[in-house]
Design an enzyme around this catalytic site. Sequence first.
Site, short mmCIF file in Angstrom:
data_model
loop_
_atom_site.label_atom_id
_atom_site.label_comp_id
_atom_site.label_asym_id
_atom_site.label_seq_id
_atom_site.Cartn_x
_atom_site.Cartn_y
_atom_site.Cartn_z
N LYS A 1 -12.71 4.14 2.35
CA LYS A 1 -11.65 3.48 1.59
C LYS A 1 -12.28 2.27 0.89
CE LYS A 1 -6.96 1.66 2.23
NZ LYS A 1 -5.98 1.22 3.23
N GLU B 1 -8.01 6.86 10.07
CA GLU B 1 -8.35 7.57 11.30
C GLU B 1 -7.45 8.79 11.48
OE1 GLU B 1 -9.51 3.24 12.05
OE2 GLU B 1 -7.93 4.30 10.98
N TYR C 1 -16.93 26.17 -0.36
CA TYR C 1 -16.75 24.73 -0.50
C TYR C 1 -15.76 24.38 -1.60
CZ TYR C 1 -20.71 25.56 -3.66
OH TYR C 1 -21.55 26.06 -4.61
N GLU D 1 0.82 -1.21 0.00
CA GLU D 1 0.00 0.00 0.00
C GLU D 1 0.85 1.27 0.00
OE1 GLU D 1 -4.10 -0.66 2.25
OE2 GLU D 1 -2.38 -1.13 3.54
#
Length: 117
Positions: free
Chosen positions: A98, A73, A53, A21
């Site tokens: 994810k 996290e 935004y 990864e």
Amino acid sequence: MDRVFIEGLKVDAVIGVYDWEREITQPLVFDIEMATDIKPAAASDDLSLTLDYFAISQKVTEFVQQSSYELIETLAEAIAQLIMQDFGVSWLKIKVSKPGAVPNAGNVAVQIERGTL
């Protein structure tokens, strides 16, 4: 308190704990909800009186693309701090997804809330 939403913001990032990864980018999807008072902007039609935004999306995208966290996290926490500090948001909720991280699951995600309403 009013809310401004950014939903389905897709960004490719280096994210994950496994060696493989760390060598690729993976898609992440962000859903962001921010509390603000939109009355002044609505009354004046003035972008500077509300949450931009587009600017927030750009800032988050650039930050995520340059990051290299192991955990979603940790990334969620970093984005919350970035938005709160750079855009003066007092409360927000962020969901970081994810997709494809777990076989046979359509998605995995974390959601955090920070600040006060």
